[in-house]
Design a protein around this motif. Structure first.
Motif, PDB file in Angstrom:
ATOM      1  N   VAL A  71       0.841  -1.206   0.000  1.00  0.00           N
ATOM      2  CA  VAL A  71       0.000   0.000   0.000  1.00  0.00           C
ATOM      3  C   VAL A  71       0.871   1.249   0.000  1.00  0.00           C
ATOM      4  CG1 VAL A  71      -1.622   1.358   1.380  1.00  0.00           C
ATOM      5  CG2 VAL A  71      -1.992  -1.099   1.086  1.00  0.00           C
ATOM      6  N   GLN A  72       1.903   1.258   0.830  1.00  0.00           N
ATOM      7  CA  GLN A  72       2.768   2.438   0.909  1.00  0.00           C
ATOM      8  C   GLN A  72       3.498   2.682  -0.410  1.00  0.00           C
ATOM      9  OE1 GLN A  72       2.089   4.150   3.613  1.00  0.00           O
ATOM     10  NE2 GLN A  72       0.858   2.348   4.130  1.00  0.00           N
ATOM     11  N   LEU A  73       3.963   1.606  -1.044  1.00  0.00           N
ATOM     12  CA  LEU A  73       4.649   1.752  -2.327  1.00  0.00           C
ATOM     13  C   LEU A  73       3.704   2.295  -3.392  1.00  0.00           C
ATOM     14  CD1 LEU A  73       6.721  -1.559  -2.293  1.00  0.00           C
ATOM     15  CD2 LEU A  73       7.692   0.746  -2.434  1.00  0.00           C
ATOM     16  N   ALA A  74       2.479   1.776  -3.438  1.00  0.00           N
ATOM     17  CA  ALA A  74       1.516   2.240  -4.440  1.00  0.00           C
ATOM     18  C   ALA A  74       1.136   3.700  -4.214  1.00  0.00           C
ATOM     19  CB  ALA A  74       0.273   1.353  -4.408  1.00  0.00           C
ATOM     20  N   ARG A  75       0.979   4.067  -2.967  1.00  0.00           N
ATOM     21  CA  ARG A  75       0.636   5.473  -2.669  1.00  0.00           C
ATOM     22  C   ARG A  75       1.810   6.393  -2.989  1.00  0.00           C
ATOM     23  NH1 ARG A  75      -2.717   4.832   3.079  1.00  0.00           N
ATOM     24  NH2 ARG A  75      -4.720   4.293   2.104  1.00  0.00           N
ATOM     25  N   ALA A  76       3.018   5.952  -2.664  1.00  0.00           N
ATOM     26  CA  ALA A  76       4.204   6.755  -2.993  1.00  0.00           C
ATOM     27  C   ALA A  76       4.343   6.898  -4.506  1.00  0.00           C
ATOM     28  CB  ALA A  76       5.449   6.111  -2.401  1.00  0.00           C
ATOM     29  N   ALA A  77       3.968   5.854  -5.246  1.00  0.00           N
ATOM     30  CA  ALA A  77       4.020   5.915  -6.703  1.00  0.00           C
ATOM     31  C   ALA A  77       3.092   6.996  -7.231  1.00  0.00           C
ATOM     32  CB  ALA A  77       3.644   4.551  -7.299  1.00  0.00           C
ATOM     33  N   GLN A  78       1.878   7.051  -6.690  1.00  0.00           N
ATOM     34  CA  GLN A  78       0.913   8.058  -7.135  1.00  0.00           C
ATOM     35  C   GLN A  78       1.378   9.465  -6.794  1.00  0.00           C
ATOM     36  OE1 GLN A  78      -3.284   6.798  -6.051  1.00  0.00           O
ATOM     37  NE2 GLN A  78      -2.172   4.986  -5.335  1.00  0.00           N
ATOM     38  N   GLN A  79       1.891   9.638  -5.590  1.00  0.00           N
ATOM     39  CA  GLN A  79       2.348  10.962  -5.166  1.00  0.00           C
ATOM     40  C   GLN A  79       3.586  11.395  -5.928  1.00  0.00           C
ATOM     41  OE1 GLN A  79       2.860  10.352  -0.978  1.00  0.00           O
ATOM     42  NE2 GLN A  79       0.651  10.172  -0.579  1.00  0.00           N
ATOM     43  N   GLY A  80       4.534  10.456  -6.095  1.00  0.00           N
ATOM     44  CA  GLY A  80       5.788  10.793  -6.760  1.00  0.00           C
ATOM     45  C   GLY A  80       5.635  11.030  -8.247  1.00  0.00           C
ATOM     46  N   ALA A  81       4.549  10.502  -8.842  1.00  0.00           N
ATOM     47  CA  ALA A  81       4.336  10.709 -10.284  1.00  0.00           C
ATOM     48  C   ALA A  81       3.990  12.150 -10.598  1.00  0.00           C
ATOM     49  CB  ALA A  81       3.215   9.789 -10.778  1.00  0.00           C
ATOM     50  N   ARG A  82       3.460  12.882  -9.608  1.00  0.00           N
ATOM     51  CA  ARG A  82       3.183  14.319  -9.738  1.00  0.00           C
ATOM     52  C   ARG A  82       2.336  14.652 -10.961  1.00  0.00           C
ATOM     53  NH1 ARG A  82       9.450  15.766  -8.485  1.00  0.00           N
ATOM     54  NH2 ARG A  82       9.477  14.961  -6.367  1.00  0.00           N
ATOM     55  N   GLY A  83       1.263  13.918 -11.102  1.00  0.00           N
ATOM     56  CA  GLY A  83       0.330  14.234 -12.170  1.00  0.00           C
ATOM     57  C   GLY A  83       0.725  13.754 -13.543  1.00  0.00           C
ATOM     58  N   SER A  84       1.792  12.972 -13.650  1.00  0.00           N
ATOM     59  CA  SER A  84       2.263  12.542 -14.971  1.00  0.00           C
ATOM     60  C   SER A  84       1.606  11.251 -15.453  1.00  0.00           C
ATOM     61  CB  SER A  84       3.785  12.350 -14.946  1.00  0.00           C
ATOM     62  OG  SER A  84       4.147  11.318 -14.042  1.00  0.00           O
ATOM     63  N   LEU A  85       0.818  10.601 -14.611  1.00  0.00           N
ATOM     64  CA  LEU A  85       0.192   9.337 -14.993  1.00  0.00           C
ATOM     65  C   LEU A  85      -1.022   9.563 -15.883  1.00  0.00           C
ATOM     66  CD1 LEU A  85       0.258   7.398 -11.590  1.00  0.00           C
ATOM     67  CD2 LEU A  85       1.668   6.943 -13.593  1.00  0.00           C
ATOM     68  N   SER A  86      -1.145   8.767 -16.928  1.00  0.00           N
ATOM     69  CA  SER A  86      -2.379   8.764 -17.715  1.00  0.00           C
ATOM     70  C   SER A  86      -3.460   8.090 -16.883  1.00  0.00           C
ATOM     71  CB  SER A  86      -2.172   7.996 -19.028  1.00  0.00           C
ATOM     72  OG  SER A  86      -1.995   6.613 -18.770  1.00  0.00           O
ATOM     73  N   HIS A  87      -4.703   8.190 -17.305  1.00  0.00           N
ATOM     74  CA  HIS A  87      -5.801   7.555 -16.566  1.00  0.00           C
ATOM     75  C   HIS A  87      -5.582   6.045 -16.448  1.00  0.00           C
ATOM     76  CE1 HIS A  87      -8.257  11.115 -16.132  1.00  0.00           C
ATOM     77  NE2 HIS A  87      -8.202  11.354 -17.435  1.00  0.00           N
ATOM     78  N   ARG A  88      -5.149   5.432 -17.534  1.00  0.00           N
ATOM     79  CA  ARG A  88      -4.939   3.979 -17.523  1.00  0.00           C
ATOM     80  C   ARG A  88      -3.805   3.600 -16.570  1.00  0.00           C
ATOM     81  NH1 ARG A  88      -6.711   0.458 -21.286  1.00  0.00           N
ATOM     82  NH2 ARG A  88      -7.051   2.197 -22.733  1.00  0.00           N
ATOM     83  N   ALA A  89      -2.715   4.353 -16.619  1.00  0.00           N
ATOM     84  CA  ALA A  89      -1.585   4.067 -15.740  1.00  0.00           C
ATOM     85  C   ALA A  89      -1.974   4.262 -14.277  1.00  0.00           C
ATOM     86  CB  ALA A  89      -0.400   4.963 -16.101  1.00  0.00           C
ATOM     87  N   ARG A  90      -2.765   5.281 -13.999  1.00  0.00           N
ATOM     88  CA  ARG A  90      -3.211   5.502 -12.617  1.00  0.00           C
ATOM     89  C   ARG A  90      -4.098   4.348 -12.156  1.00  0.00           C
ATOM     90  NH1 ARG A  90      -7.445   8.189  -9.856  1.00  0.00           N
ATOM     91  NH2 ARG A  90      -6.736   8.948  -7.809  1.00  0.00           N
ATOM     92  N   ALA A  91      -4.935   3.835 -13.042  1.00  0.00           N
ATOM     93  CA  ALA A  91      -5.782   2.696 -12.686  1.00  0.00           C
ATOM     94  C   ALA A  91      -4.922   1.491 -12.301  1.00  0.00           C
ATOM     95  CB  ALA A  91      -6.699   2.343 -13.856  1.00  0.00           C
ATOM     96  N   LEU A  92      -3.850   1.282 -13.030  1.00  0.00           N
ATOM     97  CA  LEU A  92      -2.944   0.173 -12.742  1.00  0.00           C
ATOM     98  C   LEU A  92      -2.339   0.310 -11.345  1.00  0.00           C
ATOM     99  CD1 LEU A  92      -0.214  -1.028 -15.266  1.00  0.00           C
ATOM    100  CD2 LEU A  92       0.254  -0.835 -12.834  1.00  0.00           C
ATOM    101  N   VAL A  93      -1.866   1.510 -11.020  1.00  0.00           N
ATOM    102  CA  VAL A  93      -1.234   1.730  -9.716  1.00  0.00           C
ATOM    103  C   VAL A  93      -2.266   1.575  -8.598  1.00  0.00           C
ATOM    104  CG1 VAL A  93       0.017   3.386  -8.290  1.00  0.00           C
ATOM    105  CG2 VAL A  93       0.525   3.230 -10.728  1.00  0.00           C
TER     106      VAL A  93
END
Length: 458
Positions: A277-299
């Protein structure tokens, strides 16, 4: 003619030392090194007669006689075998490379050890905490100014070279999904080693260099994923860490988030739900808005897996629904190639996976059935997993006939793969069958499984 070790006898005679003196000085030098040996003149007599002393006595003898004679001696000069233990390898693959030059070297070193040592890290264990430092380093990097990656080497690297690496990764990924990672792993590692040694150390400017680091990050992450699917978890962890650092050097925060999601996947697979959970949340935060909708769904799906492993139904449901909304918002136009596989079938698989871990058999069957029904061809491993999930769900309901029938299907699919993940899921199902070992349908299934997997640990 005097028998024994003639070289050692000649040097002792030249040094003018008695056997008692040699024994005493060997013991003295050993004590200075923090060792107690208790050598005697009888010990020295045996060495002179040809006996091979245990290590580190040969090294101590070389030092004692060398000091007396006034010149340096080696163990072989004494007619003895050098049996010193191999030096500890300072490279562990878990440390974060501090500079771009360090990451170039790290990938070459990791792949080189992997290629040249059949059992490299085979006895090592996965440690979820080892992901913390790389994840923190990645997620907290300022990112204001990308690291310079340009390099001057022997051969010029061009955009066409980078594109070939991307195409190769896409081909390997397709093969992995169809046949599992175990048979493919060594090929990818060998290719990665050559790419890292030849291309990363070549000549390129900033633009080509950043694309090169991004492509090598994908190849390195794939090596990690294939190691994971081969059951080599300590090795997979190291490849993931290097892939994350390569993505950072490439200034590709979205791909870094994807690597973090795969770290989370490995963590939850090995029972570390909170860390996932911590890794996935850090991934979302560290991406800083660069994730596409599909990539965010994956995370988000990987975060949901972590919650499910901790039996947190509410948090799992929230993450799954968020993933569903994000995938629905995706139009595919802005999706990088590495996340295009994450479609409705893949999300249905994640729903099935999570509900299995939450102990909800009806929902598990429904979502696994949906995933199988809408999945495109070529995803053999996922089909095997979803079919096994359905079998296990039937077993929870004590529907033995249906459970064994589905497990038969899963065995048939898995027989076309070489995947540790599929084997682990089937092994878990067979363990759950043990209380029903006396039932005819269970005996018949177990016999088929034994025959199919003869010689395999499933």
């Amino acid at each position: 003619m005097v028998a024994g070790n003639g070289d050692l006898r000649a040097l002792v005679e030249e040094a003018g030392l008695t056997r008692r003196e040699i024994a005493r000085w060997v013991n003295v030098v050993a004590e200075r090194r923090g060792q107690h040996l208790g050598c005697t003149h009888t010990s020295v007599a045996r060495w002179l007669d040809g006996a091979q002393p245990r290590w580190p006595i040969p090294d101590l003898l070389a030092e004692v006689l060398g000091r007396k004679l006034g010149y340096e001696l080696t163990v072989s000069d004494l007619g003895l075998r050098d049996r010193r233990p191999p030096a500890a390898d300072p490279f562990d693959g878990l440390s974060v490379a501090r500079t771009v030059s360090d990451i170039r070297r790290a990938v070459v070193e990791l792949t080189g050890r992997d290629m040249n040592r059949r059992n490299f890290l085979l006895g090592s264990t996965f440690g979820a905490a080892a992901f913390s430092s790389p994840a923190l380093f990645w997620s907290t990097a300022s990112g204001a100014e990308p690291e310079p990656v340009q390099h001057t080497g022997s051969d010029r690297v061009r955009e066409a070279d980078v594109e070939r690496i991307r195409q190769t990764v896409a081909m390997f990924r397709k093969l992995d999904r169809a046949q599992g990672g175990a048979d493919l792993r060594d090929t990818v590692v060998n290719h990665l080693n050559k790419i890292a040694a030849d291309k990363l150390t070549g000549s390129y400017g900033e633009d080509v260099g950043r694309g090169l680091f991004r492509a090598v990050a994908e190849l390195t992450e794939l090596a990690g994923w294939l190691s994971f699917d081969s059951g080599r978890h300590a090795l997979a962890q190291r490849y993931h860490i290097q892939a994350l650092r390569l993505a950072q050097a490439a200034d590709d925060r979205a791909y870094g988030a994807y690597v973090m999601a795969n770290m989370a996947c490995q963590a939850v697979y090995l029972g570390h739900g909170w860390e996932a959970v911590q890794l996935a949340r850090a991934a979302q935060q560290g991406a800083r808005g660069s994730l596409s909708h599909r990539a965010r769904a994956l995370v988000l799906a990987m975060e949901a897996r972590g919650h499910a492993a901790m039996h947190n139904e509410r948090a799992c449901s929230e993450a799954l629904r968020a993933a569903e909304r994000s995938l629905e918002a995706s139009d595919g136009d802005d999706d990088p190639g590495w996340c295009q596989y994450f479609d409705k079938a893949e999300l249905a698989h994640e729903f099935a996976h999570c509900h299995r871990d939450l102990g909800m058999p009806h929902a598990t069957q429904r979502h696994a059935h949906e995933a199988i029904g809408i999945r495109a061809d070529g995803y053999t491993r996922r089909c095997a997993q979803d079919t096994t999930f359905m079998a296990a769900a039937h077993l929870v309901e004590r529907e033995l006939d249906q459970a064994c029938a589905k497990a038969d299907e899963a065995l048939d699919i898995a027989s076309r793969l070489n995947s540790s993940q599929c084997n682990d899921f089937l092994r878990a199902f067979r363990t759950q069958l043990k209380p029903y070992a006396g039932e005819r349908v269970v005996r018949e299934f177990s016999e088929r499984a034994e025959e199919l997997y003869a010689g395999m640990a499933v």
